[in-house]
Design a protein around this motif. Structure first.
Motif, mmCIF file in Angstrom:
data_model
loop_
_atom_site.group_PDB
_atom_site.id
_atom_site.type_symbol
_atom_site.label_atom_id
_atom_site.label_comp_id
_atom_site.label_asym_id
_atom_site.label_seq_id
_atom_site.Cartn_x
_atom_site.Cartn_y
_atom_site.Cartn_z
ATOM 1 N N TRP A 96 7.144 -11.769 104.109
ATOM 2 C CA TRP A 96 8.608 -11.782 104.091
ATOM 3 C C TRP A 96 9.141 -10.530 104.804
ATOM 4 N N GLY A 97 10.319 -10.652 105.388
ATOM 5 C CA GLY A 97 10.952 -9.512 106.037
ATOM 6 C C GLY A 97 12.130 -9.973 106.866
ATOM 7 N N LYS A 98 12.516 -9.200 107.845
ATOM 8 C CA LYS A 98 13.494 -9.600 108.852
ATOM 9 C C LYS A 98 12.804 -9.438 110.197
ATOM 10 N N TRP A 99 12.217 -10.543 110.665
ATOM 11 C CA TRP A 99 11.334 -10.471 111.827
ATOM 12 C C TRP A 99 12.006 -10.918 113.124
ATOM 13 N N ARG A 131 8.270 -8.027 101.117
ATOM 14 C CA ARG A 131 9.099 -7.296 102.071
ATOM 15 C C ARG A 131 9.295 -5.844 101.644
ATOM 16 N N SER A 187 15.937 -13.126 103.312
ATOM 17 C CA SER A 187 14.770 -12.751 104.112
ATOM 18 C C SER A 187 14.299 -13.885 105.016
ATOM 19 N N GLY A 236 10.642 -15.723 106.098
ATOM 20 C CA GLY A 236 9.304 -15.848 105.527
ATOM 21 C C GLY A 236 8.863 -17.285 105.479
#
Length: 399
Positions: A17-20, A184, A213, A215
């Motif tokens: 998870w994150g902000k990719w 994240r 997020s 993911g």
């Protein structure tokens, strides 16, 4: 416990998870490949793909089953696409399970992924006066965090919960998330840090509310017979999936509704809240009760809502949730760890993926493969999740 309607979890996989800044297709495809590798299964052996839809992915997001099948390489598998807001992942699992139990497929791939916008979720544009979510935003100006704040205030008024109690939930989940490579946010926090974070919706602060997020998560499910032929003698099994709806009259205010049903003419049946009915239906199908649980993964949109889930899944009585977190009952090492993954507090929301991610965590825990966050001797776990418009979901996994 009856195992007549069990399905096996052959593989579990996630994209962190994150902000990719990528497409949801990328996240879901990578999660699917991870699940297939975990299962030791070639993609061409999958007979069905069930995709949990995302409304933020354009047209491909509305046909997620076919979108992921195409990304993995057309091979003739049947496809299904499912949307149930935050319960989409569990609905996808239920669909896959039904196909397996109906002998329509031996092996099914379940995938959910999202690329979420920054900030809180808002309804799609346009005028929709028949949409309660649209009405909540446009008439009341009640964003999701505002609703979470009202729920927290209700707990404070009814049960005496404090902001420190809410902060303890974040502290607990952050400690678990720090041990999870897919999370994240991987940093422990203190009660003081929660208290020092900006107010979002009084009494909740920034660290009390989950983020949005990117993911993805995926599962490879099969019949128990196929799993054994494949060499998985004692796989984790899904024993129950609950996707119940509310009953009338609905007397507890619940997102996205802005009023309850009247009990002037129709007496409430005394069956408790909608959320409590979600887990109860799963327990009844699985032939277990809350006392059988080794761990639980619940839908912690906010710290206060996690306390509510303790009561809804039967870990304690109404108003007793804060006592459990104060005593460490729901922390790693406690009697019934809740959100050993780190929960949404550590992941944020990737809507179609989150209910699938909950089952991934149960799978790794029940296998004894959760590393530093492992719950000792885990044998039975439950998930609890809730989507808009009466979409409840709970999954019971056993080993």
């Amino acid at each position: 416990m009856s195992g007549e309607r069990d399905v096996a979890v052959l593989g579990a996989g996630m994209h962190p998870w994150g902000k990719w800044g990528h497409s949801f297709v990328r996240y879901g495809t990578l999660a699917a490949r991870a699940a297939l590798a975990d299962a030791g299964l070639d993609w061409r052996r999958v007979q069905s793909v069930v995709g949990a839809d995302t409304v933020r992915g354009g047209y491909p997001g509305y046909v997620a089953g076919a979108t992921f099948a195409r990304a993995l390489g057309w091979q003739g598998a049947r496809v299904t696409s499912v949307y149930a807001a935050c319960a989409s992942g569990a609905q996808a699992i239920a669909t896959a399970r039904a196909q397996i139990l109906a002998s329509l497929a031996d092996v099914v791939l379940v995938v959910g992924a999202d690329a979420a916008p920054k900030g809180f979720f808002a309804p799609a544009g346009g005028d929709r006066p028949d949409d309660p979510d649209w009405l909540r935003f446009r008439i009341l100006g009640a964003t999701n965090p505002a609703y979470f704040g009202l729920y927290a205030r209700r707990r404070m008024a009814l049960y005496g919960d404090t902001t420190d109690d809410f902060a303890l939930v974040k502290v607990k989940n952050a400690a678990a998330g720090a041990l999870n490579p897919h999370a994240r946010y991987r940093r422990a926090v203190t009660v003081g840090e929660v208290a020092a974070s900006p107010v979002v919706a009084d009494p909740l602060r920034l660290l009390d509310v989950c983020a949005t997020s990117d993911g993805g998560a995926a599962l490879v499910l099969s019949s128990v017979e196929f799993a054994r032929r494949h060499g998985a003698v004692d796989p984790v099994r899904i024993r129950a999936v609950s996707t119940v709806t509310p009953t009338y009259p609905k007397t507890v205010l619940d997102l996205p509704d802005i009023a309850t049903d009247s009990t002037t003419a129709v007496r409430a049946d005394g069956g408790g809240s909608f959320r409590a009915s979600i887990a109860r239906a799963a327990y009844e199908e699985a032939g277990i009760g809350p006392d059988d649980l080794s761990l639980a993964e619940v839908y912690d949109l906010s710290t206060a809502l996690e306390l509510e889930w303790y009561e809804d899944i039967g870990l304690c009585g109404p108003g007793e949730g804060a006592k459990l977190v104060r005593e460490g009952v729901t922390a790693l090492g406690g009697r019934v760890p809740v959100n050993a993954s780190g929960g949404l507090a550590s992941f944020g929301e990737a809507v179609p993926a989150q209910a699938i991610a909950q089952v991934c965590e149960l799978t790794w825990q029940l296998r004894g493969a959760a590393g530093a966050r492992q719950v000792a001797g885990a044998r039975v776990g439950v998930t609890a999740n809730q989507g808009l418009f009466g979409h409840g979901s709970a999954v019971v996994a056993v080993r």
